[in-house]
Design a protein around this motif. Sequence first.
Motif, short mmCIF file in Angstrom:
data_model
loop_
_atom_site.label_atom_id
_atom_site.label_comp_id
_atom_site.label_asym_id
_atom_site.label_seq_id
_atom_site.Cartn_x
_atom_site.Cartn_y
_atom_site.Cartn_z
N TYR A 18 -5.04 -2.32 9.43
CA TYR A 18 -4.12 -2.65 10.52
C TYR A 18 -2.77 -2.04 10.18
O TYR A 18 -2.15 -2.43 9.18
N ASN A 19 -2.36 -1.07 10.95
CA ASN A 19 -1.11 -0.35 10.69
C ASN A 19 -1.03 0.09 9.22
O ASN A 19 -0.04 -0.16 8.53
N SER A 20 -2.09 0.75 8.79
CA SER A 20 -2.23 1.15 7.37
C SER A 20 -1.98 2.64 7.16
O SER A 20 -2.39 3.20 6.13
N ALA A 21 -1.32 3.30 8.11
CA ALA A 21 -1.17 4.75 8.07
C ALA A 21 -0.52 5.25 6.78
O ALA A 21 -0.84 6.32 6.27
N LYS A 22 0.41 4.48 6.24
CA LYS A 22 1.15 4.91 5.07
C LYS A 22 0.29 5.00 3.82
O LYS A 22 0.53 5.84 2.94
N PHE A 23 -0.75 4.14 3.73
CA PHE A 23 -1.50 4.03 2.48
C PHE A 23 -2.99 4.36 2.60
O PHE A 23 -3.65 4.52 1.57
N VAL A 24 -3.54 4.42 3.80
CA VAL A 24 -5.00 4.42 3.94
C VAL A 24 -5.65 5.66 3.33
O VAL A 24 -6.80 5.60 2.87
N ARG A 25 -4.97 6.79 3.30
CA ARG A 25 -5.57 7.98 2.67
C ARG A 25 -5.85 7.72 1.18
O ARG A 25 -6.91 8.12 0.67
N GLU A 26 -4.92 7.06 0.50
CA GLU A 26 -5.14 6.73 -0.91
C GLU A 26 -6.35 5.83 -1.07
O GLU A 26 -7.16 6.00 -1.99
N THR A 27 -6.47 4.86 -0.18
CA THR A 27 -7.62 3.95 -0.24
C THR A 27 -8.92 4.73 -0.06
O THR A 27 -9.87 4.58 -0.84
N LEU A 28 -8.98 5.56 0.96
CA LEU A 28 -10.20 6.32 1.24
C LEU A 28 -10.51 7.31 0.13
O LEU A 28 -11.68 7.50 -0.24
N ASN A 29 -9.50 7.95 -0.42
CA ASN A 29 -9.73 8.88 -1.52
C ASN A 29 -10.31 8.17 -2.74
O ASN A 29 -11.14 8.74 -3.47
N SER A 30 -9.88 6.92 -2.97
CA SER A 30 -10.43 6.17 -4.11
C SER A 30 -11.90 5.83 -3.89
O SER A 30 -12.66 5.71 -4.86
#
Length: 306
Positions: A18-30
């Motif tokens: 939810y409104n995770s644009a700032k961090f979600v790439r790091e999450t997905l890359n992990s």
Amino acid sequence: MVECETGHPLVTVIVITYNSAKFVRETLNSIRSQTYAALELVITDDCSSDATVDICRKWIADNNSRFSRTELITVGKNTGISANCNRGLDAAGGEWVKIIAGDDILEDACVAENIRFVLSDPDIQCVSCQITVFSDDLRKCDQVVLRDDLFELPQKKQLRYLLTKGNFIVGASVFFNAQLVREMGGCNERYPMLDDYPLILKIYQAGKRFYLLKKPLVRYRVHGCNVSLNPNSLFSVSLWKFYDEVIPGLLLEQGMFLHYWHAKVTAFKRRFPENGNVFRKLVRAGLSMLSPVSYVMALEQLFDET
């Protein structure tokens, strides 16, 4: 058992955003970097107003081949964390499930270590690992060491602790059997911002328990938008509503009558906020004197400080 071509059980990683644009790439890359091969990825978004969905859609297009299956779920209105988790659980095809928020990070061996742990004992269906708390600066990390002694207690004593002291199982640390969670009915959507505690209590009521994996496998990000860290947030509304509506009845079922009375007194005290006037403070003090458990808790705090 759901298996991939590798012969290993399929694990669904559910990313709730939810409104995770700032961090979600790091999450997905992990998640992409997991050493465990048999992975399914489900991203479920709760009507973000930023670029989260576009970022996730592009990331899936670029990394789809890493997973046995990918799915991006979107909705037209915001429904809360519990409903968002349930949409992910409904879509999960794996035998085991790891739910992670769209701002947290999995260590590379997270899924592999959890699978190794659950396969070591057929009784293990729910796992809690150690976690590392970090700020936006990845260099500032502190490991949260979950208390071994609580996980070593008999199942019924763990349940009593959950009812009287609160949730000692960190939601970000959890790895569990998908079928068990479905049998429990998933997350309780009556408490939209409280996804983990009601579900954990259901699992314990069913005679199950969590086992501690003593390795830090998840990094939990602390930032200004964490709903659980804001005492005036919707999370607090869901939490106290759950405490008032559910906990007293469960205490009665366990024959914990003094704690039941304390829960009812505490619920009534919440009608008189601590930041109120002198009269409200006097009422709160008077109500506290009505509960024997309050005296026990005060003594415990005194001994902890000495």
